[in-house]
Design a protein around this motif. Structure first.
Motif, PDB file in Angstrom:
ATOM      1  N   ARG A 187       0.844  -1.189   0.000  1.00 42.18           N
ATOM      2  CA  ARG A 187       0.000   0.000   0.000  1.00 42.18           C
ATOM      3  C   ARG A 187       0.884   1.245   0.000  1.00 42.18           C
ATOM      4  N   ILE A 188       0.255   2.392  -0.203  1.00 43.58           N
ATOM      5  CA  ILE A 188       0.945   3.669  -0.083  1.00 43.58           C
ATOM      6  C   ILE A 188       0.515   4.297   1.232  1.00 43.58           C
ATOM      7  N   LEU A 189       1.474   4.578   2.089  1.00 44.41           N
ATOM      8  CA  LEU A 189       1.200   5.151   3.402  1.00 44.41           C
ATOM      9  C   LEU A 189       0.738   6.610   3.264  1.00 44.41           C
ATOM     10  N   PRO A 190       0.148   7.203   4.312  1.00 47.28           N
ATOM     11  CA  PRO A 190      -0.426   8.555   4.194  1.00 47.28           C
ATOM     12  C   PRO A 190       0.535   9.616   3.681  1.00 47.28           C
ATOM     13  N   GLY A 191       1.838   9.483   3.991  1.00 44.92           N
ATOM     14  CA  GLY A 191       2.799  10.484   3.546  1.00 44.92           C
ATOM     15  C   GLY A 191       3.340  10.261   2.153  1.00 44.92           C
ATOM     16  N   GLY A 192       2.935   9.152   1.503  1.00 43.17           N
ATOM     17  CA  GLY A 192       3.347   8.916   0.123  1.00 43.17           C
ATOM     18  C   GLY A 192       4.415   7.868  -0.074  1.00 43.17           C
ATOM     19  N   THR A 193       4.756   7.115   0.964  1.00 36.59           N
ATOM     20  CA  THR A 193       5.764   6.060   0.852  1.00 36.59           C
ATOM     21  C   THR A 193       5.093   4.717   0.575  1.00 36.59           C
ATOM     22  N   ALA A 194       5.544   4.013  -0.464  1.00 34.38           N
ATOM     23  CA  ALA A 194       5.052   2.661  -0.727  1.00 34.38           C
ATOM     24  C   ALA A 194       5.618   1.719   0.327  1.00 34.38           C
ATOM     25  N   TYR A 195       4.791   0.755   0.737  1.00 32.27           N
ATOM     26  CA  TYR A 195       5.186  -0.139   1.831  1.00 32.27           C
ATOM     27  C   TYR A 195       4.672  -1.555   1.582  1.00 32.27           C
ATOM     28  N   MET A 196       5.496  -2.559   1.995  1.00 31.30           N
ATOM     29  CA  MET A 196       5.083  -3.963   2.001  1.00 31.30           C
ATOM     30  C   MET A 196       5.874  -4.644   3.114  1.00 31.30           C
ATOM     31  N   THR A 197       5.193  -5.377   3.995  1.00 30.78           N
ATOM     32  CA  THR A 197       5.858  -5.959   5.160  1.00 30.78           C
ATOM     33  C   THR A 197       6.917  -6.972   4.772  1.00 30.78           C
ATOM     34  N   ASP A 198       6.670  -7.803   3.768  1.00 30.67           N
ATOM     35  CA  ASP A 198       7.728  -8.699   3.281  1.00 30.67           C
ATOM     36  C   ASP A 198       7.537  -8.971   1.805  1.00 30.67           C
ATOM     37  N   ALA A 199       8.618  -8.810   1.052  1.00 34.43           N
ATOM     38  CA  ALA A 199       8.584  -9.014  -0.398  1.00 34.43           C
ATOM     39  C   ALA A 199       8.521 -10.473  -0.778  1.00 34.43           C
ATOM     40  N   GLY A 200       8.729 -11.379   0.206  1.00 31.54           N
ATOM     41  CA  GLY A 200       8.798 -12.803  -0.117  1.00 31.54           C
ATOM     42  C   GLY A 200      10.164 -13.171  -0.630  1.00 31.54           C
ATOM     43  N   MET A 201      10.336 -14.447  -0.932  1.00 34.11           N
ATOM     44  CA  MET A 201      11.633 -14.905  -1.434  1.00 34.11           C
ATOM     45  C   MET A 201      11.547 -15.204  -2.919  1.00 34.11           C
ATOM     46  N   THR A 202      12.684 -15.131  -3.568  1.00 32.52           N
ATOM     47  CA  THR A 202      12.820 -15.629  -4.933  1.00 32.52           C
ATOM     48  C   THR A 202      13.519 -16.969  -4.819  1.00 32.52           C
ATOM     49  N   GLY A 203      12.709 -18.007  -4.778  1.00 31.23           N
ATOM     50  CA  GLY A 203      13.213 -19.355  -4.565  1.00 31.23           C
ATOM     51  C   GLY A 203      12.100 -20.353  -4.776  1.00 31.23           C
ATOM     52  N   ASP A 204      12.397 -21.613  -4.508  1.00 31.24           N
ATOM     53  CA  ASP A 204      11.447 -22.713  -4.676  1.00 31.24           C
ATOM     54  C   ASP A 204      10.535 -22.758  -3.447  1.00 31.24           C
ATOM     55  N   TYR A 205       9.235 -22.530  -3.648  1.00 32.32           N
ATOM     56  CA  TYR A 205       8.294 -22.519  -2.529  1.00 32.32           C
ATOM     57  C   TYR A 205       7.843 -23.919  -2.117  1.00 32.32           C
ATOM     58  N   ASP A 206       8.238 -24.963  -2.819  1.00 31.84           N
ATOM     59  CA  ASP A 206       8.011 -26.332  -2.347  1.00 31.84           C
ATOM     60  C   ASP A 206       9.145 -26.663  -1.389  1.00 31.84           C
ATOM     61  N   SER A 207       9.123 -26.032  -0.219  1.00 24.91           N
ATOM     62  CA  SER A 207      10.278 -26.011   0.662  1.00 24.91           C
ATOM     63  C   SER A 207       9.846 -25.498   2.030  1.00 24.91           C
ATOM     64  N   VAL A 208      10.790 -25.359   2.919  1.00 23.45           N
ATOM     65  CA  VAL A 208      10.591 -24.627   4.174  1.00 23.45           C
ATOM     66  C   VAL A 208      11.465 -23.383   4.081  1.00 23.45           C
ATOM     67  N   ILE A 209      10.853 -22.268   3.816  1.00 19.61           N
ATOM     68  CA  ILE A 209      11.478 -20.970   3.519  1.00 19.61           C
ATOM     69  C   ILE A 209      12.714 -21.094   2.624  1.00 19.61           C
ATOM     70  N   GLY A 210      12.558 -21.904   1.581  1.00 17.95           N
ATOM     71  CA  GLY A 210      13.599 -22.028   0.568  1.00 17.95           C
ATOM     72  C   GLY A 210      14.521 -23.213   0.739  1.00 17.95           C
ATOM     73  N   MET A 211      14.434 -23.915   1.864  1.00  9.51           N
ATOM     74  CA  MET A 211      15.302 -25.063   2.116  1.00  9.51           C
ATOM     75  C   MET A 211      14.560 -26.372   1.845  1.00  9.51           C
ATOM     76  N   GLN A 212      15.300 -27.384   1.393  1.00 10.06           N
ATOM     77  CA  GLN A 212      14.701 -28.696   1.197  1.00 10.06           C
ATOM     78  C   GLN A 212      13.988 -29.122   2.478  1.00 10.06           C
ATOM     79  N   LYS A 213      12.813 -29.722   2.345  1.00  7.95           N
ATOM     80  CA  LYS A 213      11.891 -29.913   3.461  1.00  7.95           C
ATOM     81  C   LYS A 213      12.364 -30.904   4.515  1.00  7.95           C
ATOM     82  N   GLU A 214      13.141 -31.908   4.121  1.00  7.68           N
ATOM     83  CA  GLU A 214      13.396 -33.035   5.012  1.00  7.68           C
ATOM     84  C   GLU A 214      14.113 -32.637   6.304  1.00  7.68           C
ATOM     85  N   GLU A 215      15.182 -31.853   6.194  1.00  2.98           N
ATOM     86  CA  GLU A 215      15.950 -31.518   7.389  1.00  2.98           C
ATOM     87  C   GLU A 215      15.193 -30.582   8.337  1.00  2.98           C
ATOM     88  N   PRO A 216      14.533 -29.527   7.844  1.00  2.41           N
ATOM     89  CA  PRO A 216      13.720 -28.728   8.766  1.00  2.41           C
ATOM     90  C   PRO A 216      12.631 -29.541   9.460  1.00  2.41           C
TER      91      PRO A 216
END
Length: 273
Positions: A187-216
């Motif tokens: 969103r755009i905040l009242p003073g004009g700054t664009a904001y997003m709490t987290d942009a997400g990752m650029t990675g494989d989402y079949d994972s645990v935050i980007g890591m192969q699932k088995e070890e986590p």
């Protein structure tokens, strides 16, 4: 000005998504500036000089870091000759590198890129708010900088939101990184700054935050580590946020999430066609 911020790039899958897609996005969307968080780019932990150069060659204008900045020890050395590599501003004064960089865009505009790290559930670094304030005072939006991008690398959503409001009216974009899950609060905040709490990752989402699932999973179920974390290697989703600013003020006019490829539902900035 058209700005694309790309969320935490994780491992080879994330790097491939960037190098294959970004040149076309720069062309098709007429991007003026691309900022990318690269702190997980080398095997999920840190960044190397070769990877940094690959990002720059693909069209990235600035690479930000975070709590894994020094996992690849060569970064302590090559950051001094990498002017577009920006580590958290609130590391101690003796830390190599820079926490902010004034980057010139393809069209000759000046953009201040700031990287800061939160302290809630994170390493106890110096006060990020005071550090950001000093940079914004030294290089004010609309005077010394045509745009200002702040990557706030933090765990707590509340701390990221506070950073957004703290910078409102003084930055073009404040975007959170680190948690690897894209949020829906762009969103755009009242003073004009664009904001997003987290942009997400650029990675494989079949994972645990980007890591192969088995070890986590093993660690959550038993509390016992059996091997090191390895990045997931399926097709990555390029995740981030797109912002268009007013050339006169540097403040945001439009903001939208970006998700391309991989397993997440696609999201495109419709205002760029």
């Amino acid at each position: 000005m058209r700005i694309l911020f790309i969320g935490d790039v994780v491992g080879k899958a994330g790097r491939t998504a960037v190098t294959e897609r970004l040149p076309g996005l720069i062309r098709d969307w007429s991007l003026d500036l691309v900022v990318l968080n690269g702190e997980n780019a080398a095997g999920g932990f840190g960044i190397t000089e070769a990877i940094y150069n690959d990002f720059i060659d693909a069209g990235v204008d600035a690479v930000t870091l975070g709590n894994h900045a020094w996992n690849q020890k060569e970064a302590l050395v090559f950051i001094e000759r990498a002017p577009r590599l920006v580590r958290p501003l609130n590391f101690p004064r003796s830390t190599p590198g820079r926490g902010a960089a004034l980057v010139e865009t393809r069209g000759g505009a000046r953009v201040l890129v700031i990287n800061a790290m939160g302290r809630v559930f994170m390493e106890p670094l110096n006060d990020p708010f005071a550090a950001i304030d000093r940079e914004l005072e030294a290089c004010p939006l609309g005077e010394m900088a045509d745009a200002v991008v702040v990557d706030f690398h933090a765990e707590a959503s509340s701390e990221k939101q506070a950073a957004g409001h703290f910078c409102d009216g003084r930055a073009s974009l404040v975007v959170g990184t680190h948690t690897h899950v894209p949020t829906g609060d762009h969103r755009i905040l009242p003073g004009g700054t664009a904001y997003m709490t987290d942009a997400g990752m650029t990675g494989d989402y079949d994972s645990v935050i980007g890591m192969q699932k088995e070890e986590p999973l093993q660690r959550f179920l038993t509390g016992i580590p059996t091997s090191r974390f390895e990045p997931a290697n399926g097709e990555a989703t390029l995740s981030g946020v797109a912002v268009e600013t007013d050339n006169a003020t540097g403040l945001a006019q439009r903001v939208a999430p970006v998700r391309l490829g991989g397993r997440l539902e696609p999201a495109l900035p419709g205002f760029w066609g």
